[in-house]
Design a protein around this motif. Sequence first.
Motif, PDB file in Angstrom:
ATOM      1  N   LEU A 208       2.841  20.187  -5.234  1.00  0.00           N
ATOM      2  CA  LEU A 208       2.370  21.206  -4.303  1.00  0.00           C
ATOM      3  C   LEU A 208       3.563  22.056  -3.879  1.00  0.00           C
ATOM      4  O   LEU A 208       4.575  21.523  -3.419  1.00  0.00           O
ATOM      5  N   ILE A 209       3.435  23.360  -4.041  1.00  0.00           N
ATOM      6  CA  ILE A 209       4.552  24.283  -3.793  1.00  0.00           C
ATOM      7  C   ILE A 209       4.140  25.295  -2.733  1.00  0.00           C
ATOM      8  O   ILE A 209       3.129  25.986  -2.889  1.00  0.00           O
ATOM      9  N   HIS A 210       4.924  25.394  -1.674  1.00  0.00           N
ATOM     10  CA  HIS A 210       4.677  26.389  -0.619  1.00  0.00           C
ATOM     11  C   HIS A 210       5.858  27.335  -0.563  1.00  0.00           C
ATOM     12  O   HIS A 210       7.004  26.912  -0.322  1.00  0.00           O
TER      13      HIS A 210
ATOM     14  N   ASP B  84      -6.176  28.861  -6.484  1.00  0.00           N
ATOM     15  CA  ASP B  84      -7.457  28.995  -5.787  1.00  0.00           C
ATOM     16  C   ASP B  84      -7.450  28.119  -4.538  1.00  0.00           C
ATOM     17  O   ASP B  84      -7.067  26.945  -4.583  1.00  0.00           O
ATOM     18  N   HIS B  85      -7.874  28.682  -3.410  1.00  0.00           N
ATOM     19  CA  HIS B  85      -7.758  27.992  -2.123  1.00  0.00           C
ATOM     20  C   HIS B  85      -8.439  26.632  -2.139  1.00  0.00           C
ATOM     21  O   HIS B  85      -7.874  25.633  -1.671  1.00  0.00           O
ATOM     22  N   ASP B  86      -9.660  26.565  -2.666  1.00  0.00           N
ATOM     23  CA  ASP B  86     -10.401  25.305  -2.642  1.00  0.00           C
ATOM     24  C   ASP B  86      -9.726  24.240  -3.497  1.00  0.00           C
ATOM     25  O   ASP B  86      -9.706  23.057  -3.139  1.00  0.00           O
ATOM     26  N   ARG B  87      -9.173  24.650  -4.620  1.00  0.00           N
ATOM     27  CA  ARG B  87      -8.513  23.684  -5.494  1.00  0.00           C
ATOM     28  C   ARG B  87      -7.189  23.223  -4.900  1.00  0.00           C
ATOM     29  O   ARG B  87      -6.840  22.041  -5.004  1.00  0.00           O
ATOM     30  N   VAL B  88      -6.453  24.146  -4.308  1.00  0.00           N
ATOM     31  CA  VAL B  88      -5.213  23.747  -3.630  1.00  0.00           C
ATOM     32  C   VAL B  88      -5.535  22.771  -2.502  1.00  0.00           C
ATOM     33  O   VAL B  88      -4.851  21.753  -2.325  1.00  0.00           O
ATOM     34  N   GLU B  89      -6.579  23.064  -1.750  1.00  0.00           N
ATOM     35  CA  GLU B  89      -6.973  22.194  -0.646  1.00  0.00           C
ATOM     36  C   GLU B  89      -7.362  20.805  -1.154  1.00  0.00           C
ATOM     37  O   GLU B  89      -7.050  19.785  -0.513  1.00  0.00           O
TER      38      GLU B  89
ATOM     39  N   TYR C  26      -6.142  19.250  -3.757  1.00  0.00           N
ATOM     40  CA  TYR C  26      -4.902  18.525  -4.063  1.00  0.00           C
ATOM     41  C   TYR C  26      -4.143  18.173  -2.787  1.00  0.00           C
ATOM     42  O   TYR C  26      -3.463  17.152  -2.735  1.00  0.00           O
ATOM     43  N   GLU C  27      -4.254  19.024  -1.777  1.00  0.00           N
ATOM     44  CA  GLU C  27      -3.653  18.692  -0.480  1.00  0.00           C
ATOM     45  C   GLU C  27      -4.262  17.395   0.061  1.00  0.00           C
ATOM     46  O   GLU C  27      -3.544  16.516   0.569  1.00  0.00           O
ATOM     47  N   GLN C  28      -5.570  17.276  -0.043  1.00  0.00           N
ATOM     48  CA  GLN C  28      -6.244  16.064   0.435  1.00  0.00           C
ATOM     49  C   GLN C  28      -5.840  14.851  -0.403  1.00  0.00           C
ATOM     50  O   GLN C  28      -5.636  13.755   0.133  1.00  0.00           O
TER      51      GLN C  28
ATOM     52  N   TRP D 144      -2.993  14.482  -1.977  1.00  0.00           N
ATOM     53  CA  TRP D 144      -1.632  14.145  -1.561  1.00  0.00           C
ATOM     54  C   TRP D 144      -1.645  13.290  -0.297  1.00  0.00           C
ATOM     55  O   TRP D 144      -0.951  12.274  -0.209  1.00  0.00           O
ATOM     56  N   GLY D 145      -2.435  13.686   0.676  1.00  0.00           N
ATOM     57  CA  GLY D 145      -2.510  12.928   1.919  1.00  0.00           C
ATOM     58  C   GLY D 145      -3.005  11.515   1.698  1.00  0.00           C
ATOM     59  O   GLY D 145      -2.500  10.566   2.310  1.00  0.00           O
ATOM     60  N   TYR D 146      -3.960  11.351   0.796  1.00  0.00           N
ATOM     61  CA  TYR D 146      -4.497  10.023   0.491  1.00  0.00           C
ATOM     62  C   TYR D 146      -3.430   9.140  -0.155  1.00  0.00           C
ATOM     63  O   TYR D 146      -3.239   7.980   0.231  1.00  0.00           O
ATOM     64  N   LEU D 147      -2.712   9.687  -1.138  1.00  0.00           N
ATOM     65  CA  LEU D 147      -1.682   8.918  -1.835  1.00  0.00           C
ATOM     66  C   LEU D 147      -0.512   8.590  -0.913  1.00  0.00           C
ATOM     67  O   LEU D 147       0.028   7.474  -0.929  1.00  0.00           O
ATOM     68  N   GLN D 148      -0.115   9.560  -0.092  1.00  0.00           N
ATOM     69  CA  GLN D 148       0.991   9.325   0.839  1.00  0.00           C
ATOM     70  C   GLN D 148       0.630   8.240   1.845  1.00  0.00           C
ATOM     71  O   GLN D 148       1.454   7.380   2.176  1.00  0.00           O
ATOM     72  N   ALA D 149      -0.614   8.266   2.337  1.00  0.00           N
ATOM     73  CA  ALA D 149      -1.043   7.258   3.307  1.00  0.00           C
ATOM     74  C   ALA D 149      -1.135   5.878   2.673  1.00  0.00           C
ATOM     75  O   ALA D 149      -0.918   4.857   3.343  1.00  0.00           O
ATOM     76  N   ALA D 150      -1.445   5.820   1.375  1.00  0.00           N
ATOM     77  CA  ALA D 150      -1.586   4.531   0.698  1.00  0.00           C
ATOM     78  C   ALA D 150      -0.237   3.891   0.387  1.00  0.00           C
ATOM     79  O   ALA D 150      -0.164   2.681   0.155  1.00  0.00           O
TER      80      ALA D 150
END
Length: 301
Positions: A237-239, A265-270, A272-274, A276-282
């Motif tokens: 993910l690149i900002h 695309d906003h929905d697709r980026v979102e 992957y954002e979700q 990322w959050g799942y993997l980071q939390a795990a």
Amino acid sequence: MTSAVSMEAAAPMAIAHTVPLLMLINELNRLKDSSGIKDAEAARHLGCQPSKINRIMLGQSKISVGDTKLLGELYGASPELVEVMLDLARNLGQKGDWTSYRDLFRESFRLLVDLEHHASRLRQVQSEIIPGLLQTEAYRRALHDAPTPFHGKTDVDGEIHALHYRQSILTREDPAPPAVSFALSESCLRRAYGGNQVMREQMLRLIEIADDPNVQIQVLPFDGNDPILYASLDFCLIHVPGPGIANPLDFVYVEQYDDARYLDDHDRVEAYEQLWGYLQAAAPGPQDSIEFIGKVADHYS
């Protein structure tokens, strides 16, 4: 908003995609969508064919400074934003010093290097190989020596110089280095390249760089408490912050066998954002992860 540049299924790119170009395309598409002006009307304003407007919006045709001004004003951009867009248009080909390494990178990878050097935040998931931004020279040379399906091999010394240039973003002072986070599968640590000495050095490098305030490393262990369905996916993910009042860029970089996809695309980026959050939390926290890497380093002693 319409996707600024859909590179995942586009025809061969007519022009090199750089961050200034992507910023400009992003703004033009946003303004076009909000104005409701059709390509035919914009084409009449510029005195060209509608197909040219379409190519500009897809990043398949270079836009001049004059056309940038005309389109910006037609689409209702403020004078301040028009000035930002004109500055971007004057720097469409600006890539930086990494162009000296262009022969070492596939076209699809060159944009990633440019984005990394403009980014303020990078978040990467990796399943099998230590990410390039974290690799030691010996580890990189060992990867270079591994069998490859691609024809021929690049100059390994050139690869190392290019690698050091990429990694320089982590310790630069001006501009400030990006905030970089990694979620690494334990496979990255266990998949040995170059023998025990190389791997131990690589583990110690991970521990060292994780001490930097802008770098965070977490490891997804094989025996984690929660099953992780998508831990085998590799993505970044690149900002990239926007210049002045321009909007930022958010991309997902997904490397493939012989190419890469850049999803904006906003929905697709979102999505992957979700993920990322799942993997980071795990994954265990950064401190526990570093202790885990230390134990793997001892394994390679």
